[in-house]
Design an enzyme around this catalytic site. Structure first.
Site, short mmCIF file in Angstrom:
data_model
loop_
_atom_site.label_atom_id
_atom_site.label_comp_id
_atom_site.label_asym_id
_atom_site.label_seq_id
_atom_site.Cartn_x
_atom_site.Cartn_y
_atom_site.Cartn_z
N SER A 135 0.82 -1.22 0.00
CA SER A 135 0.00 0.00 0.00
C SER A 135 0.85 1.27 0.00
O SER A 135 1.92 1.32 0.62
CB SER A 135 -0.87 -0.02 1.26
OG SER A 135 -1.40 1.25 1.52
N GLU A 137 0.21 3.63 1.76
CA GLU A 137 0.30 4.04 3.17
C GLU A 137 1.70 3.76 3.72
O GLU A 137 2.11 4.38 4.70
CB GLU A 137 -0.74 3.30 4.01
CG GLU A 137 -2.15 3.82 3.85
CD GLU A 137 -2.34 5.23 4.41
OE1 GLU A 137 -2.08 5.43 5.60
OE2 GLU A 137 -2.72 6.13 3.64
N TYR A 158 -1.54 0.03 10.73
CA TYR A 158 -1.80 -0.64 9.44
C TYR A 158 -0.58 -0.52 8.52
O TYR A 158 -0.11 -1.51 7.94
CB TYR A 158 -3.03 -0.02 8.77
CG TYR A 158 -3.21 -0.40 7.31
CD1 TYR A 158 -3.74 -1.63 6.95
CD2 TYR A 158 -2.83 0.48 6.29
CE1 TYR A 158 -3.90 -1.98 5.61
CE2 TYR A 158 -2.99 0.14 4.95
CZ TYR A 158 -3.53 -1.09 4.62
OH TYR A 158 -3.68 -1.43 3.29
P1 NAP Z 1 -11.32 -4.71 1.77
O1 NAP Z 1 -12.46 -4.35 0.88
O2 NAP Z 1 -11.28 -4.21 3.16
O3 NAP Z 1 -11.25 -6.32 1.78
C1 NAP Z 1 -10.43 -6.99 2.69
C2 NAP Z 1 -10.64 -8.48 2.52
O4 NAP Z 1 -9.84 -9.17 3.49
C3 NAP Z 1 -12.10 -8.94 2.76
O5 NAP Z 1 -12.37 -10.00 1.89
C4 NAP Z 1 -12.03 -9.44 4.19
O6 NAP Z 1 -13.02 -10.40 4.50
C5 NAP Z 1 -10.66 -10.10 4.17
N1 NAP Z 1 -10.13 -10.34 5.51
C6 NAP Z 1 -10.03 -9.46 6.55
N2 NAP Z 1 -9.48 -10.07 7.60
C7 NAP Z 1 -9.22 -11.35 7.25
C8 NAP Z 1 -8.68 -12.46 7.92
N3 NAP Z 1 -8.30 -12.40 9.20
N4 NAP Z 1 -8.54 -13.63 7.24
C9 NAP Z 1 -8.96 -13.72 5.95
N5 NAP Z 1 -9.52 -12.71 5.28
C10 NAP Z 1 -9.64 -11.53 5.92
O7 NAP Z 1 -9.92 -4.28 1.10
P2 NAP Z 1 -9.60 -3.91 -0.43
O8 NAP Z 1 -9.81 -2.45 -0.61
O9 NAP Z 1 -10.24 -4.90 -1.32
O10 NAP Z 1 -8.02 -4.12 -0.44
C11 NAP Z 1 -7.45 -5.39 -0.79
C12 NAP Z 1 -6.01 -5.45 -0.26
O11 NAP Z 1 -5.24 -4.37 -0.82
C13 NAP Z 1 -5.88 -5.27 1.24
O12 NAP Z 1 -4.77 -6.03 1.66
C14 NAP Z 1 -5.59 -3.79 1.42
O13 NAP Z 1 -4.90 -3.59 2.63
C15 NAP Z 1 -4.72 -3.54 0.20
N6 NAP Z 1 -4.74 -2.19 -0.35
C16 NAP Z 1 -5.92 -1.58 -0.65
C17 NAP Z 1 -5.90 -0.33 -1.26
C18 NAP Z 1 -7.17 0.37 -1.65
O14 NAP Z 1 -7.10 1.59 -1.92
N7 NAP Z 1 -8.30 -0.33 -1.75
C19 NAP Z 1 -4.67 0.29 -1.58
C20 NAP Z 1 -3.50 -0.39 -1.27
C21 NAP Z 1 -3.54 -1.64 -0.67
P3 NAP Z 1 -14.51 -9.97 4.99
O15 NAP Z 1 -15.27 -9.61 3.73
O16 NAP Z 1 -15.00 -11.19 5.67
O17 NAP Z 1 -14.34 -8.78 5.89
O1 F7E Z 2 -9.05 7.94 4.17
C1 F7E Z 2 -9.54 11.34 5.45
C2 F7E Z 2 -8.59 10.43 6.21
O2 F7E Z 2 -10.01 5.82 5.05
C3 F7E Z 2 -8.56 8.84 3.20
C4 F7E Z 2 -7.26 1.96 2.53
O3 F7E Z 2 -7.78 1.27 1.43
O4 F7E Z 2 -6.09 3.49 1.10
C5 F7E Z 2 -7.04 3.42 2.16
O5 F7E Z 2 -6.56 4.12 3.30
C6 F7E Z 2 -8.34 10.19 3.83
C7 F7E Z 2 -7.55 10.16 5.14
O6 F7E Z 2 -8.38 5.78 3.12
C8 F7E Z 2 -12.83 10.87 6.89
O7 F7E Z 2 -8.09 11.08 7.37
C9 F7E Z 2 -11.55 12.54 6.35
O8 F7E Z 2 -6.59 11.19 5.13
O9 F7E Z 2 -10.64 6.58 2.72
P1 F7E Z 2 -9.63 6.49 3.79
P2 F7E Z 2 -6.84 5.66 3.54
O10 F7E Z 2 -6.64 5.93 4.96
O11 F7E Z 2 -6.06 6.48 2.57
C10 F7E Z 2 -4.79 2.93 1.41
C11 F7E Z 2 -3.93 3.06 0.17
C12 F7E Z 2 -4.87 1.58 1.97
O12 F7E Z 2 -3.96 0.77 1.79
C13 F7E Z 2 -5.95 1.31 2.96
O13 F7E Z 2 -6.17 -0.08 3.08
O14 F7E Z 2 -9.60 10.75 4.16
N1 F7E Z 2 -10.89 11.40 6.03
N2 F7E Z 2 -12.74 12.26 6.89
C14 F7E Z 2 -11.65 10.36 6.34
N3 F7E Z 2 -11.47 9.04 6.19
C15 F7E Z 2 -12.46 8.20 6.59
N4 F7E Z 2 -12.31 6.86 6.43
N5 F7E Z 2 -13.62 8.67 7.15
C16 F7E Z 2 -13.87 10.01 7.34
O15 F7E Z 2 -14.89 10.41 7.85
#
Ligand code: NAP
Ligand code: F7E
Length: 342
Positions: A135, A137, A158
């Site tokens: 990520s 992050e 995280y």
């Molecule tokens: P998501 O919608 O939160 O999905 C997470 C998945 O992981 C769900 O299927 C969840 O199952 C499963 N999971 C959680 N805890 C688990 C456990 N203990 N054992 C097995 N499965 C588990 O995340 P996403 O946005 O699709 O992201 C996919 C991956 O990319 C994650 O690793 C995330 O950290 C990473 N990532 C995401 C982003 C982004 O912007 N979306 C960017 C960079 C990296 P349930 O449905 O049962 O909760």
């Molecule tokens: O926050 C601000 C918050 O939770 C984005 C995950 O998929 O992307 C995701 O992480 C920004 C932050 O995503 C609210 O403070 C303001 O600055 O949508 P977010 P994230 O933290 O960037 C990365 C790449 C991952 O890997 C992660 O798994 O938005 N913000 N107000 C808020 N965020 C949330 N959630 N809720 C608010 O009310």
């Protein structure tokens, strides 16, 4: 024989798009799902086929990244060619409340799966490949633009856990010559995004406010900037990483960054609403330490994988808003018909 893929996190946003993508390519797709007391398979419902009626392209197996022996059993049973490790406690804010759990699943869980993968390759003799979901992050406080040579400076439990997982994966590649690729993906969104991430929280609220179902939207820091892309594009990059001759690490991003405030302006603009009348700041959504500015340089992915994003910022917001407005219209219809409370 179809290529077999195993996806952890198949019920999540990315897992569901990746399953769509691989099934369309003719793969046999296996997914690891957690046992839950309510259905957690909503995002892959459209792919489900009853095993009694058909030979399905998609098969599900119970497992959890907390349970190493279950992961080993699944690998032995499925004998996959490609493994995509997408499972995670992926919410940054929640990782401050559940830091040990986040470390156990995101960092140690990845190590459990990598160790199972090592033994599986050894025993089966298969040249199987592994994708690790890293990520942006991990860059955290590092100055933009960020690329594969930028040092990590994680700002949440995280992000720390993802850095550990990244290095476990890289170490597995360097120690044993296994094919393990790290994707470093910047934020990617869609109408399947979890509703507590900021983009979806906004588009859901805009649709509901437009339909008179909600009065206010409470948010935290509006100044944070993110490089937001479309999840459907990003799963293609994951797959491309595993089609290369050698494993490597790649940044995947659009190269454009916008603030949360800009996202709000565009989304409310689509609904012809003045956002300032509806958005309130609630400090409970602030994070103990914030990531201020992410902007990715995906030059390497473009050059080596031939990957480019197809959906830009404006189109992404419109797509999510239109979907969520549709949901709100349905919600209102049910409420007006007496089938549901407002
Ligand atoms: P998501 O919608 O939160 O999905 C997470 C998945 O992981 C769900 O299927 C969840 O199952 C499963 N999971 C959680 N805890 C688990 C456990 N203990 N054992 C097995 N499965 C588990 O995340 P996403 O946005 O699709 O992201 C996919 C991956 O990319 C994650 O690793 C995330 O950290 C990473 N990532 C995401 C982003 C982004 O912007 N979306 C960017 C960079 C990296 P349930 O449905 O049962 O909760
Ligand atoms: O926050 C601000 C918050 O939770 C984005 C995950 O998929 O992307 C995701 O992480 C920004 C932050 O995503 C609210 O403070 C303001 O600055 O949508 P977010 P994230 O933290 O960037 C990365 C790449 C991952 O890997 C992660 O798994 O938005 N913000 N107000 C808020 N965020 C949330 N959630 N809720 C608010 O009310």
């Amino acid at each position: 024989m179809p290529v077999k893929a195993l996806i952890t996190g198949i019920t999540g946003q990315d897992g569901s798009y990746l399953a769509d993508f691989l099934l369309a390519k003719g793969y046999e797709v296996h997914g690891v799902v957690r046992r839950a007391s309510t259905f957690n398979t909503g995002r892959i419902e459209h792919l489900y086929q009853d095993v009694h009626e058909n030979k399905p392209g998609l098969r599900l197996h119970y497992g959890d990244l907390a349970d190493g022996s279950a992961l080993r059993h699944v690998l032995e049973r499925v004998q996959p060619d490609e493994i995509y490790n997408l499972a995670a406690q992926s919410h940054v804010r929640i990782s401050f409340d559940q830091s040990e759990y986040t470390a156990d699943i995101v960092a140690t869980g990845t190590l459990r799966l990598l160790e199972a993968f090592r033994d599986y390759v050894d025993k089966s003799g298969k040249a199987a490949k592994f994708y690790q979901a890293g990520s942006s992050e991990m860059f955290g406080a590092a100055a933009p633009p960020q690329d594969e040579n930028t040092s990590f400076h994680p700002r949440s439990p995280y992000a720390c856990a993802k850095v550990a997982a990244h290095w476990y994966a890289r170490n597995m590649r360097e120690s044993y010559g296994l094919f393990v690729a790290n994707g470093i993906l910047f934020n990617h969104e869609s109408e399947r995004r979890g509703e507590t991430f900021v983009t979806r929280k906004i588009t859901r609220a805009v649709g509901r406010i437009k339909e008179g179902l909600q009065e206010k939207l409470y948010l935290g820091n509006l100044d944070a900037k993110r490089d937001w892309g479309f999840a459907g594009d990003y799963v293609e990059a994951m797959w491309l990483m595993l089609q290369q001759d050698a494993a490597d690490d790649y940044v995947v991003a659009t190269g454009e960054s916008h603030s949360v405030r800009e996202f709000i302006e565009v989304a409310f603009g689509h609904a012809d609403l003045d956002w300032q009348k509806y958005v309130e700041i609630d400090p409970r959504y602030f994070r103990p330490s914030e990531v201020d500015y992410l902007l990715g340089n995906a030059g390497k992915a473009r050059e080596k994988l031939g990957w480019t994003p197809t959906v830009g910022f404006e189109e992404l917001v419109l797509r999510m808003y239109q979907h969520d407005w549709g949901l709100a219209i349905r919600e209102k219809f049910l409420a007006d018909s007496g089938f549901r409370e407002r």
